[in-house]
Design a protein around this motif. Structure first.
Motif, PDB file in Angstrom:
ATOM      1  N   HIS A 109     -61.982 -16.881  -7.790  1.00 34.99           N
ATOM      2  CA  HIS A 109     -62.948 -16.530  -6.754  1.00 34.99           C
ATOM      3  C   HIS A 109     -64.195 -17.418  -6.852  1.00 34.99           C
ATOM      4  O   HIS A 109     -64.945 -17.347  -7.818  1.00 34.99           O
ATOM      5  CB  HIS A 109     -63.334 -15.055  -6.906  1.00 34.99           C
ATOM      6  N   HIS A 139     -64.475  -8.335   1.594  1.00 39.20           N
ATOM      7  CA  HIS A 139     -64.065  -8.033   0.232  1.00 39.20           C
ATOM      8  C   HIS A 139     -64.035  -6.541  -0.076  1.00 39.20           C
ATOM      9  O   HIS A 139     -63.770  -6.152  -1.218  1.00 39.20           O
ATOM     10  CB  HIS A 139     -64.944  -8.766  -0.783  1.00 39.20           C
ATOM     11  N   HIS A 182     -54.784 -11.096  -6.257  1.00 37.64           N
ATOM     12  CA  HIS A 182     -54.986 -11.170  -4.808  1.00 37.64           C
ATOM     13  C   HIS A 182     -53.740 -10.695  -4.069  1.00 37.64           C
ATOM     14  O   HIS A 182     -53.325 -11.287  -3.073  1.00 37.64           O
ATOM     15  CB  HIS A 182     -55.352 -12.594  -4.387  1.00 37.64           C
ATOM     16  N   ARG A 184     -56.533  -6.046  -7.755  1.00 40.47           N
ATOM     17  CA  ARG A 184     -57.743  -6.621  -8.345  1.00 40.47           C
ATOM     18  C   ARG A 184     -58.656  -5.555  -8.954  1.00 40.47           C
ATOM     19  O   ARG A 184     -59.558  -5.887  -9.725  1.00 40.47           O
ATOM     20  CB  ARG A 184     -58.512  -7.447  -7.323  1.00 40.47           C
ATOM     21  N   HIS A 224     -58.863  -8.390 -13.324  1.00 42.76           N
ATOM     22  CA  HIS A 224     -60.027  -9.221 -13.024  1.00 42.76           C
ATOM     23  C   HIS A 224     -60.769  -9.558 -14.310  1.00 42.76           C
ATOM     24  O   HIS A 224     -60.577  -8.915 -15.349  1.00 42.76           O
ATOM     25  CB  HIS A 224     -60.969  -8.521 -12.040  1.00 42.76           C
ATOM     26  N   HIS A 230     -56.421 -15.226  -8.055  1.00 43.80           N
ATOM     27  CA  HIS A 230     -57.364 -16.015  -7.256  1.00 43.80           C
ATOM     28  C   HIS A 230     -58.585 -16.358  -8.092  1.00 43.80           C
ATOM     29  O   HIS A 230     -59.137 -15.497  -8.788  1.00 43.80           O
ATOM     30  CB  HIS A 230     -57.787 -15.218  -6.020  1.00 43.80           C
ATOM     31  N   SER A 249     -60.056  -5.469   3.891  1.00 46.85           N
ATOM     32  CA  SER A 249     -59.147  -6.606   3.769  1.00 46.85           C
ATOM     33  C   SER A 249     -57.689  -6.165   3.913  1.00 46.85           C
ATOM     34  O   SER A 249     -56.871  -6.862   4.533  1.00 46.85           O
ATOM     35  CB  SER A 249     -59.356  -7.321   2.435  1.00 46.85           C
ATOM     36  N   ALA A 288     -54.024 -16.928  -3.258  1.00 46.26           N
ATOM     37  CA  ALA A 288     -54.125 -15.866  -2.257  1.00 46.26           C
ATOM     38  C   ALA A 288     -52.724 -15.519  -1.782  1.00 46.26           C
ATOM     39  O   ALA A 288     -52.057 -16.337  -1.147  1.00 46.26           O
ATOM     40  CB  ALA A 288     -55.003 -16.313  -1.089  1.00 46.26           C
ATOM     41  N   HIS A 317     -62.736 -18.589   0.993  1.00 42.60           N
ATOM     42  CA  HIS A 317     -62.096 -19.322  -0.097  1.00 42.60           C
ATOM     43  C   HIS A 317     -62.346 -20.824   0.073  1.00 42.60           C
ATOM     44  O   HIS A 317     -62.401 -21.341   1.189  1.00 42.60           O
ATOM     45  CB  HIS A 317     -60.592 -19.066  -0.091  1.00 42.60           C
TER      46      HIS A 317
END
Length: 578
Positions: free
Chosen positions: A84, A533, A129, A134, A138, A82, A538, A97, A474
């Motif tokens: 971000h 987040h 994602h 993550r 990242h 993703h 989530s 996603a 998003h």
């Protein structure tokens, strides 16, 4: 179909090049996702990373550039990437996603993401994602202005330094996600990290090389590009003997704000200038410390990571990490780990540097109660045995679809049974003082017409056992109109809205015991995920999918998916065999 997709992408590149006066570039990366053993805390731990790095590669672009990232999945897990905070106008297919816009890229398979950077400058980031991957997959995404008069709206820094705050987990992150979904919300990381290192507090070798050491010259200005990539915690960041001037957040410029402490929640980015005006003979700790809610919330160990800022003579070489250092670093005085006041004031002091056309007529007003509830494993509204604790919006715990991503179902007009509409407000009296209540699970969406002005009030619980919530949207930026403590009171609190220079963000920090209000316009068709987040929120359902319908013209209509879009059939078969 492939020709249509190629046309849209080629046209986007031409448009970006024209906007950039011919300076736009095509920035290309290859991400090889694999498992490697990294040594932290005196242990070798198997982790899933990109190109063998933690954090992964930094993507550096200029506004107007086009980006191509080839993802080669050599890990045993299906995953997506993703981007971000990247707006991805008319390019929802590239949002990455998992099961919202695409099925994960299966092991031993590849996929190429293509997207443009349009009218954005500052620091963003990218991350996996799917599940909790993550935490180790990242990296930073840095967007610089095009050369010329439209350069930085502050003095050009001597150097730009990414500061990625994260967490070190000594467990399989896919297993962690499964545990979260099964109601185990109390797994914790072993340590906090800065740029992938745990710091000298966790040093078991006697050497200082595990610390992050920033060698700086006296009297210079440095731009710190700060990312919170952690799963679990909001962080306070301080450097002893120094102050920050915050100039950007979520790739949007803010009026310069001077502070000695930066607050940053998971998913957020902050750009801050550091002037090196302390005594040049000193050494200064940089500390990232996790905030945690006070009791009666479950208490976890204090998590913090330390780096060192040290000066060197302009005419001499920087000290090497292995060299003996003459004095003990000065440590900053940190806020109490349970004190939410510095966080509240930090966010309240951010205002937009540039004027933005704030829409004044609101078409859709939504109230989203962010809470927790239980879901009985044996079904029904009361549990005789063990129940799962889940996170909710308006008493609905979001469930990812199992076979067809929502974007694909929406594009082909195939939204089948099992997909429900999230209520615009809480269907029951919001839980301000009661214990957990039964909830429902659903793949919940909220449909919105194109070019609709939407205002959302997010309400965190105001009971003693509460928490903050960094809510990320998003595909859109939004105006943060206000925040407050206690129960949102429309008659009183609307009067506190900043309608002059509200900050523009992609993640809003809803304070503990409080609320936050945002406003945005739906000018990007597709299916866009709105979720907390925090990993445990989530994963257990504090989310909703916003379905933005097409506009009336071709240039307001979502194009078809890329020809090489990941297939779902084999991915579902892979899950069934695990």
């Amino acid at each position: 179909m492939a020709a249509t997709v190629a046309f849209f992408f080629f046209a986007a590149i031409l448009a970006a090049a024209a906007a950039g006066g011919g300076d736009a570039a095509l920035v290309e990366h290859t991400f090889i996702v694999s498992q490697v053993r990294l040594n932290r805390l005196c242990n070798d731990t198997l982790v899933t990373v990109v190109n063998g790095q933690l954090p992964g590669p930094t993507i550096e672009v200029r506004e107007g550039d086009s980006v191509v990232v080839h993802v080669i999945n050599k890990s045993p897990h299906g995953l997506t990437i993703h981007w971000h905070g990247v707006k991805l106008q008319l390019n929802c297919w590239a949002d990455g996603a998992g099961m919202i816009t695409q099925c994960p890229i299966r092991p031993n398979n590849n996929f190429t993401y293509r997207f443009d950077i349009v009218e954005q400058e500052g620091t963003l980031w990218w991350h996996a994602h799917v599940a909790s991957l993550r935490a180790t997959i990242h990296g930073a995404l840095i967007i610089r202005p095009r050369p010329g008069p439209s350069s930085y709206p502050f003095p050009k820094p001597e150097k730009e330094i990414p500061i990625v705050i994260g967490e070190w987990w000594e467990m399989d992150l896919v297993e962690l996600d499964m545990r979260l979904r099964n109601g185990n919300l109390f797994d914790v990381p072993r340590a906090a990290t800065i740029n992938g290192q745990t710091g000298d507090l966790y040093n078991c070798s006697g050497a200082i090389k595990e610390s992050n050491i920033l060698n700086v010259e006296h009297g210079k200005t440095y731009l710190l590009r700060i990312v919170n990539a952690a799963l679990n915690s909001e962080y306070y960041l301080k450097i002893a003997g120094h102050k920050f001037t915050v100039v950007g957040a979520d790739a949007n410029y803010v009026k310069p704000y001077t502070t000695d402490v930066i607050t940053i929640a998971p998913g957020e980015t902050v750009d801050a200038l550091l002037v090196t005006d302390a005594h040049p003979g000193g050494r200064y700790y940089m500390i990232a410390m996790a905030y945690q809610p006070p009791k009666p919330a479950k208490q976890f160990p204090l998590f913090l990571s330390r780096g060192i800022v040290q000066y060197y003579d302009n005419n001499a070489s920087p000290r090497k990490e292995e060299e003996a250092l003459p004095n003990t670093p000065m440590a900053p005085e940190m806020p109490d780990q349970h004190d939410a006041v510095p966080s509240f004031y930090f966010y309240g002091n951010l205002t937009s540097l540039q004027p933005h056309p704030l829409p004044t007529i609101v078409d859709e007003r939504l109230f989203y109660a962010l809470d927790a509830g239980y879901f009985c494993r044996e079904g029904g509204s009361s549990c005789q045995n063990v129940s799962n604790i889940v996170a909710t919006i308006n008493n609905v715990s979001f469930q990812l679809p199992e076979t067809t991503p929502l974007l694909q179902a929406h594009y082909y007009n195939n939204m089948k049974s099992g997909i429900g509409t999230l209520p615009d407000g809480s269907p029951r009296m919001f839980n301000y003082s009661m214990s957990l209540a039964p909830t429902s699970k659903a793949t919940s969406v909220r449909k919105l017409r194109y070019n609709t002005t939407v205002e959302i009030v997010f309400q965190s619980p105001v009971i003693a056992d509460s928490y903050s919530n960094p809510m990320h949207l998003h595909g859109h930026d939004f105006f943060v109109l206000a925040q407050g403590f206690g129960k949102f009171d429309e008659k009183k609190d609307v009067k506190t809205y900043n309608l002059v220079d509200p900050p523009v963000r992609n993640t809003v920090h809803v304070p503990i015991y409080g609320w936050a209000a945002i406003r945005f316009v739906t000018k990007n068709p597709g299916v866009w995920y709105l979720h907390c987040h925090y990993g445990h929120h989530s994963s257990t359902g504090m989310a909703v999918a916003l379905v933005v319908e097409n506009g009336p013209t071709l240039d307001t209509t979502l194009p078809p998916p890329p020809a090489d879009f990941p297939s779902c059939d084999n991915y579902i078969s892979m899950l069934a065999n695990e």
